[in-house]
Design an enzyme around this catalytic site. Structure first.
Site, PDB file in Angstrom:
ATOM      1  N   ILE A   1       0.932  -0.923  -0.050  1.00 53.58           N
ATOM      2  CA  ILE A   1      -0.405  -0.046   0.512  1.00 53.58           C
ATOM      3  C   ILE A   1       0.877   1.497  -0.097  1.00 53.58           C
ATOM      4  O   ILE A   1       0.875   1.894  -0.635  1.00 53.58           O
ATOM      5  CB  ILE A   1      -0.801   0.276   0.951  1.00 53.58           C
ATOM      6  CG1 ILE A   1      -1.880  -1.495   1.054  1.00 53.58           C
ATOM      7  CG2 ILE A   1      -1.523   0.576   1.154  1.00 53.58           C
ATOM      8  CD1 ILE A   1      -2.667  -1.732   2.667  1.00 53.58           C
TER       9      ILE A   1
ATOM     10  N   ASN B   1      12.526  -0.942   6.846  1.00 51.63           N
ATOM     11  CA  ASN B   1      13.370  -2.098   6.707  1.00 51.63           C
ATOM     12  C   ASN B   1      13.744  -3.329   5.887  1.00 51.63           C
ATOM     13  O   ASN B   1      14.715  -3.697   6.310  1.00 51.63           O
ATOM     14  CB  ASN B   1      13.811  -2.755   8.308  1.00 51.63           C
ATOM     15  CG  ASN B   1      12.257  -3.014   9.165  1.00 51.63           C
ATOM     16  OD1 ASN B   1      11.278  -3.784   7.786  1.00 51.63           O
ATOM     17  ND2 ASN B   1      12.171  -3.550  10.028  1.00 51.63           N
TER      18      ASN B   1
ATOM     19  N   SER C   1      -7.333  -1.028  10.407  1.00 51.70           N
ATOM     20  CA  SER C   1      -7.589  -2.226   9.771  1.00 51.70           C
ATOM     21  C   SER C   1      -9.611  -2.463  10.162  1.00 51.70           C
ATOM     22  O   SER C   1      -9.650  -1.889  10.849  1.00 51.70           O
ATOM     23  CB  SER C   1      -7.007  -3.498   9.265  1.00 51.70           C
ATOM     24  OG  SER C   1      -7.800  -4.314   9.695  1.00 51.70           O
TER      25      SER C   1
ATOM     26  N   TYR D   1      -2.762  -9.528  15.878  1.00 56.07           N
ATOM     27  CA  TYR D   1      -2.628  -8.461  14.874  1.00 56.07           C
ATOM     28  C   TYR D   1      -3.610  -6.837  15.215  1.00 56.07           C
ATOM     29  O   TYR D   1      -3.722  -6.031  15.449  1.00 56.07           O
ATOM     30  CB  TYR D   1      -2.753  -9.631  13.892  1.00 56.07           C
ATOM     31  CG  TYR D   1      -3.273  -8.387  12.819  1.00 56.07           C
ATOM     32  CD1 TYR D   1      -1.880  -7.005  12.464  1.00 56.07           C
ATOM     33  CD2 TYR D   1      -4.210  -7.895  11.749  1.00 56.07           C
ATOM     34  CE1 TYR D   1      -2.301  -6.046  11.213  1.00 56.07           C
ATOM     35  CE2 TYR D   1      -4.889  -6.677  10.522  1.00 56.07           C
ATOM     36  CZ  TYR D   1      -3.151  -6.011  11.143  1.00 56.07           C
ATOM     37  OH  TYR D   1      -3.815  -5.458   9.689  1.00 56.07           O
TER      38      TYR D   1
ATOM     39  N   LYS E   1      -3.465  -3.725  16.571  1.00 61.61           N
ATOM     40  CA  LYS E   1      -4.112  -2.196  15.729  1.00 61.61           C
ATOM     41  C   LYS E   1      -5.315  -1.810  16.847  1.00 61.61           C
ATOM     42  O   LYS E   1      -5.259   0.226  16.731  1.00 61.61           O
ATOM     43  CB  LYS E   1      -5.372  -3.088  14.545  1.00 61.61           C
ATOM     44  CG  LYS E   1      -4.072  -3.155  13.309  1.00 61.61           C
ATOM     45  CD  LYS E   1      -3.193  -1.683  12.559  1.00 61.61           C
ATOM     46  CE  LYS E   1      -2.187  -2.617  11.228  1.00 61.61           C
ATOM     47  NZ  LYS E   1      -1.362  -1.825  11.315  1.00 61.61           N
TER      48      LYS E   1
ATOM     49  N   ASN F   1      -3.646 -14.153   1.044  1.00 54.44           N
ATOM     50  CA  ASN F   1      -5.156 -13.062   1.539  1.00 54.44           C
ATOM     51  C   ASN F   1      -5.685 -14.279  -0.076  1.00 54.44           C
ATOM     52  O   ASN F   1      -4.996 -14.323  -0.543  1.00 54.44           O
ATOM     53  CB  ASN F   1      -5.197 -12.190   1.433  1.00 54.44           C
ATOM     54  CG  ASN F   1      -4.380 -11.933   2.705  1.00 54.44           C
ATOM     55  OD1 ASN F   1      -3.601 -10.766   2.679  1.00 54.44           O
ATOM     56  ND2 ASN F   1      -5.471 -11.423   3.579  1.00 54.44           N
ATOM     57  N   LEU F   2      -7.289 -13.623  -0.011  1.00 54.96           N
ATOM     58  CA  LEU F   2      -7.656 -14.137  -1.645  1.00 54.96           C
ATOM     59  C   LEU F   2      -7.423 -13.836  -3.200  1.00 54.96           C
ATOM     60  O   LEU F   2      -6.937 -14.957  -3.994  1.00 54.96           O
ATOM     61  CB  LEU F   2      -9.185 -13.643  -1.868  1.00 54.96           C
ATOM     62  CG  LEU F   2     -10.033 -14.497  -2.317  1.00 54.96           C
ATOM     63  CD1 LEU F   2      -9.722 -15.051  -2.876  1.00 54.96           C
ATOM     64  CD2 LEU F   2     -11.211 -13.216  -2.248  1.00 54.96           C
TER      65      LEU F   2
ATOM     66  N   ARG G   1     -17.271 -10.512   1.472  1.00 53.51           N
ATOM     67  CA  ARG G   1     -15.912  -8.752   1.929  1.00 53.51           C
ATOM     68  C   ARG G   1     -16.267  -7.909   1.419  1.00 53.51           C
ATOM     69  O   ARG G   1     -16.374  -7.576  -0.143  1.00 53.51           O
ATOM     70  CB  ARG G   1     -14.633  -9.093   2.090  1.00 53.51           C
ATOM     71  CG  ARG G   1     -13.999 -10.329   2.508  1.00 53.51           C
ATOM     72  CD  ARG G   1     -13.897 -10.193   4.254  1.00 53.51           C
ATOM     73  NE  ARG G   1     -13.967 -10.542   4.870  1.00 53.51           N
ATOM     74  CZ  ARG G   1     -13.811 -12.549   5.561  1.00 53.51           C
ATOM     75  NH1 ARG G   1     -15.411 -11.995   4.980  1.00 53.51           N
ATOM     76  NH2 ARG G   1     -13.632 -13.439   6.042  1.00 53.51           N
TER      77      ARG G   1
END
Ligand code: NAD
Ligand code: UD1
Length: 346
Positions: A11, A31, A123, A149, A153, A204-205, A236
């Site tokens: 992204i 990094n 997210s 995860y 967030k 992921n799909l 989704r």
């Protein structure tokens, strides 16, 4: 100059393009733990502009201090972080360390430098497992986490909300913070030179679909066809990464405008439409004229049935809305994968 942490990633690199095309100067710190410097070279090629790059870790206090004293940073977009749900369940401390500590060090350095305009990558995972009556999800929907995860967030969001609250007590220059809650980013830049390049077997799909189409995977496993959705498969809100990237430019523009952003504001970035797994497979096959072999398997543990966004707040306050369609998403995803069968490793 805009500092973009994690700017070499999926992204981040797309956002660098949009920033450069809108005449912002861009400095990336990354990094390269989940990305390649090649992505930034391609950003430069696409835009004809140069990107400043520092290879380093956002948790490195001394380095971050140096950056803020050496460059005139106006605002920061903070993408750097780890994002694999399954890995976060196995290695929670790795996730809390990287995601939370990087944000902590970043915000401390920003505050010391008096640079208090931040865009943060959150997210839709912070909505947990939403009940059907809460769809489409507004920013007011209840927040919860189903894995480390997601919890990282959520914790960061809470931390960020404390900062503007403290300004009032301390009579300090106000923080302006845009917390962007992404729904499911897919697609790639239309040049086909920049894209999502997950290492190992994709979780992921969309990368699984494109790798099946190119022959790197035998078939797609569709995780469950007995959900309470249009065809039984998970639903989704897929959003084209270029639309998502543009949302960051809108957020930065708003932060730098006279009006600014009041405190820490969350914004949903999604299309508002739900698409099922089988609808996605069909759209991909029809648009790209390729067959995707698939089989139905058990549900993936931890998966939610359906969610999609109400993105009215982003439209109203950031003047942002999606422009690209499902066909653009599947076409651009295939364009990248077919031109780069092995991702950046050619
Ligand atoms: P990505 O892995 O492609 O990009 C993250 C970048 O951050 C990578 O280039 C990585 O090398 C870098 N990085 C990680 N930790 C770092 C650190 N401590 N110091 C410096 N660099 C570091 O991931 P992405 O898909 O581009 O996601 C960007 C952000 O958006 C992440 O915070 C992620 O959690 C969030 N997000 C992503 C999705 C998605 O589906 N891709 C959905 C919702 C939210
Ligand atoms: C996942 C993460 C979420 C993250 C998001 C980023 C989980 C539980 N959640 O969400 O925290 O923010 O990615 O985009 O991992 N599917 C298949 N076969 C596959 C892969 C996926 O059928 O091989 C289905 C899934 O069951 C789901 C849909 O495709 O219904 C989308 O899955 P995925 O791309 O992994 O995203 P999310 O599960 O929404």
């Amino acid at each position: 100059m805009i500092l973009v942490t994690g700017g070499a990633g999926y992204i981040g690199s797309h956002t660098c393009i949009e920033l450069l095309q809108n005449d912002f100067n861009v400095l990336v710190i990354d990094n390269l733990m989940n990305s390649s410097f090649e992505a930034l070279k391609r950003v430069e090629k696409i835009t004809g502009k140069s990107v400043g790059f520092i290879e380093g870790d956002v948790r490195d206090n001394a380095l971050m201090k140096q950056i803020f004293s050496n460059y005139q940073i106006e605002a920061v977009i903070h993408f750097a972080g780890l994002k694999a749900v399954g890995e976060s369940c196995a290695l929670p401390l790795k996730y809390y360390d990287n995601n939370i500590n990087s944000t902590l060090v970043l915000c401390q350095t920003m505050e010391e430098a008096g640079v208090k305009k931040l865009v943060f990558s959150s997210s839709a995972t912070v909505y947990g497992d939403p009940s059907p009556e809460t769809l489409p999800l507004t920013e007011q929907a209840a927040l919860s986490a189903t894995n480390p995860y997601g919890r990282s967030k959520l914790i960061i969001e809470e931390m960020l909300r404390d900062l503007p609250a403290a300004d009032k007590l301390n009579n300090a220059n106000p923080w302006g913070i845009a917390i962007l809650r992404y729904f499911n980013p897919v697609g790639n830049h239309k040049s086909g030179t920049l894209g999502e390049d997950p290492s190992g077997i994709p979780n992921n799909l969309m990368p699984f679909i494109t790798q099946t189409a190119i022959g790197r995977r035998k078939e797609l496993s569709v995780f469950g066809d007995n959900y309470d959705t249009i065809d039984g498969t998970g639903v989704r809100d897929y959003i084209h990464v270029v639309d998502l990237a543009k949302g960051h430019v809108k957020a930065v523009e708003k932060l730098l405008s006279n009006e600014g952003i009041n405190g820490a504001q969350a914004y949903n970035l999604g299309t508002g439409s739900g698409v099922s797994v089988l609808q996605m497979v069909k759209a991909f096959s029809e648009e790209n004229k390729v067959t995707i072999a698939y089989k139905i398997v058990d549900r993936r543990p931890g998966d939610v049935t359906a969610y999609y966004a109400n993105a009215d707040k982003a439209q109203k306050e950031l003047n942002w809305t999606t422009e690209l369609t499902l066909n653009d998403m599947v076409k651009d995803s295939w364009n990248w994968q077919s031109k780069n069968p092995n991702g950046y490793q050619q």
